[in-house]
Write an enzyme that holds these catalytic residues in place. Structure first.
Site, mmCIF file in Angstrom:
data_model
loop_
_atom_site.group_PDB
_atom_site.id
_atom_site.type_symbol
_atom_site.label_atom_id
_atom_site.label_comp_id
_atom_site.label_asym_id
_atom_site.label_seq_id
_atom_site.Cartn_x
_atom_site.Cartn_y
_atom_site.Cartn_z
ATOM 1 N N GLU A 88 0.903 -56.453 42.432
ATOM 2 C CA GLU A 88 0.339 -56.054 43.720
ATOM 3 C C GLU A 88 0.415 -54.552 43.992
ATOM 4 O O GLU A 88 1.209 -54.096 44.823
ATOM 5 C CB GLU A 88 1.030 -56.817 44.857
ATOM 6 C CG GLU A 88 0.903 -58.328 44.721
ATOM 7 C CD GLU A 88 1.451 -59.095 45.917
ATOM 8 O OE1 GLU A 88 2.139 -58.495 46.754
ATOM 9 O OE2 GLU A 88 1.194 -60.310 46.013
ATOM 10 N N GLU A 117 -0.145 -66.159 42.473
ATOM 11 C CA GLU A 117 0.777 -66.544 43.555
ATOM 12 C C GLU A 117 -0.008 -67.216 44.660
ATOM 13 O O GLU A 117 -1.080 -66.746 45.044
ATOM 14 C CB GLU A 117 1.478 -65.330 44.192
ATOM 15 C CG GLU A 117 2.561 -64.715 43.363
ATOM 16 C CD GLU A 117 3.211 -63.506 44.046
ATOM 17 O OE1 GLU A 117 3.179 -63.418 45.293
ATOM 18 O OE2 GLU A 117 3.737 -62.661 43.317
HETATM 19 C C1 FCB Z 1 3.825 -61.481 47.610
HETATM 20 C C2 FCB Z 1 4.904 -60.966 46.690
HETATM 21 C C3 FCB Z 1 6.044 -61.921 46.481
HETATM 22 C C4 FCB Z 1 6.401 -62.658 47.742
HETATM 23 C C5 FCB Z 1 5.180 -63.254 48.374
HETATM 24 C C6 FCB Z 1 5.453 -64.057 49.610
HETATM 25 O O1 FCB Z 1 3.136 -60.403 48.172
HETATM 26 O O2 FCB Z 1 4.362 -60.658 45.437
HETATM 27 O O3 FCB Z 1 7.131 -61.206 45.960
HETATM 28 O O4 FCB Z 1 7.059 -61.794 48.599
HETATM 29 O O5 FCB Z 1 4.269 -62.239 48.684
#
Ligand code: FCB
Length: 435
Positions: free
Chosen positions: A167, A351
């Site tokens: 990210e 994610e």
């Molecule tokens: C993302 C992150 C991860 C976690 C989630 C909820 O942005 O990559 O580490 O904090 O959010």
């Protein structure tokens, strides 16, 4: 859960994701201090002054945690390597215990029939490098390349995929413009530099790994569906700009070797000298692209200085983070990324998940995952070459500025005893993965 593995093509990867600082317990094993330790030690930055010193003690308990992953029927595990664990000063002498840990961890993942998917940097910058300006210093690209070579020299022979940076928007904008993450700056020049340098570091790491003969190299970006607060041209322009620096900036750099014009209009004066020359490195060809998706944002213009807008609260149901639940944004973003940036390259949801206060009976999480898995399936139906889906996260963990309050895990962690207890969502997913 309506979702079943059989709804997805054969070979589609289901996994869970984590990151080093959030679970390992940074005090163990000779890791050096990081900017997250100092950020957390500064009053007001992290809820309750929590930090990652002990976290889930995954450093010692990883066999048990990997057993939980394997028992749920997952195919893969996405984890990150802590720069300061491997190189306590960020450069120079490695910590042999740190390299041994990732070596053991990789073996332990493989032994359980899981595929190791590695992220090299998930936010805990060595404090010694923060002292030198961290992401504001162009030299970080070289330091990161050296760290990459060291880690991959040790585990690169067994990894299924690698992404250099998790990210880049959070690394640069959230940490240097909004100040909500380490290093906690609120400075547009720092943010602009970090945005460019994190991309250079990404590109250098790819270069190094290609030279080592590694394959399946990608990038992981976070994406939010951006929606205007109303139909006015001002709200639309504000939304395009938000979409520009949040969603498009990093994709456009990596896949089209340029920055979006509407972002440059405000950011260019703050970018480092010679930024135009960086794209040979930044836009090195990739093998896949990862998308982290949680929510949408509603954008309204305001009178303030560039970027001149703010987000407003929407009408949808929210998670314990206050994030609106908007599964359709996942299908729409995947479709757009494939159409405009990545073409035939495999996309992966690296994610997706939610924080919940429901405890063991996390019915809300089951519904959230179900709806987003359906959205992932819908993206496939629209022709998106989606290859995998990773839940965030296996365990409750250190949720950055929220400390241990926000619980994202399929598995509950009782932080006083470190006892792990699978929640209803863990069992529902395990059942669905067998079907
Ligand atoms: C993302 C992150 C991860 C976690 C989630 C909820 O942005 O990559 O580490 O904090 O959010």
């Amino acid at each position: 859960m309506r979702f079943a593995r059989s709804h997805f093509p054969r070979g589609f990867t289901f996994g869970a994701a984590s990151s080093a600082y959030q679970i390992e317990g940074h005090d163990a094993g000779g890791a050096g201090p990081t900017h997250w330790d100092t950020f957390a030690a500064t009053p007001g930055n992290v809820a309750h002054g929590h930090n990652g010193a002990r976290a889930c003690d995954h450093y010692h308990r990883c066999p048990e945690d990997l057993d939980l992953l394997a028992a749920a029927g997952f195919d893969a595990y996405r984890f990150s390597t802590s720069w300061a664990r491997v190189l306590p000063e960020g450069r120079g002498a490695p910590n042999p215990d740190g390299l041994d840990f990732y070596d053991r961890l990789t073996d332990a993942i493989c032994e359980r029939g899981l595929a190791p998917h590695v992220t090299l940097y998930h936010w805990e910058l060595p404090a010694a490098l923060a002292d030198l300006g961290g992401w504001r210093n162009r030299d970080i690209a070289g330091w990161f390349a050296d760290f990459t070579a060291l880690v991959m020299g040790r585990i690169g022979d067994r990894v299924a995929s690698v992404a250099p940076v998790n990210e880049p928007w959070c690394v640069s904008w959230l940490g240097h413009f909004l100040g909500q993450h380490a290093p906690g700056l609120r400075d547009i020049r720092a943010a602009a530099r970090a945005m460019h340098h994190v991309l250079l570091a990404h590109g250098r790491a790819i270069e190094v790994m290609r030279a080592m003969g590694l394959s399946n190299l990608g990038a992981v970006v976070n994406q939010e569906w951006a929606q205007p607060a109303d139909d006015s041209p001002e709200a639309r322009a504000a939304t395009d700009l938000y979409d520009g620096y949040y969603n498009r900036f990093f994709l456009e750099a990596m896949f089209h070797a340029r920055y979006p014009a509407n972002v440059l209009a405000g950011l260019e004066p703050h970018l480092p000298h010679g930024w135009e020359e960086g794209f040979d490195v930044i836009a090195a060809p990739l093998d896949w692209c990862g998308v982290n998706y949680y929510t949408r944002s509603i954008i309204a213009p305001n009178e303030g200085p560039w970027p001149g807008h703010h987000t407003i609260k929407g009408p949808l149901e929210t998670t314990a983070m206050g994030w609106e639940i908007y599964p359709q944004g996942l299908s729409d973003l995947l479709q757009r990324i494939a159409a405009e940036y990545t073409g035939d390259l495999p996309l992966v949801v690296t994610e997706n998940g939610m924080a919940s206060d429901e405890g063991q009976q996390d019915i809300g999480r089951i519904a959230y995952l179900d709806a987003h898995l359906a959205a992932a399936r819908a993206a496939l139906d629209r022709g998106v070459p989606l290859a995998g889906y990773f839940v965030w996260s296996l365990l409750d963990n250190f949720e950055w500025a929220c400390g241990y309050d926000a619980r994202f895990g399929l598995v509950n962690v009782a932080y006083d005893t470190q006892e792990r207890t699978p929640k209803a969502s863990y069992h529902a997913l395990a059942d669905a993965l067998r079907r």
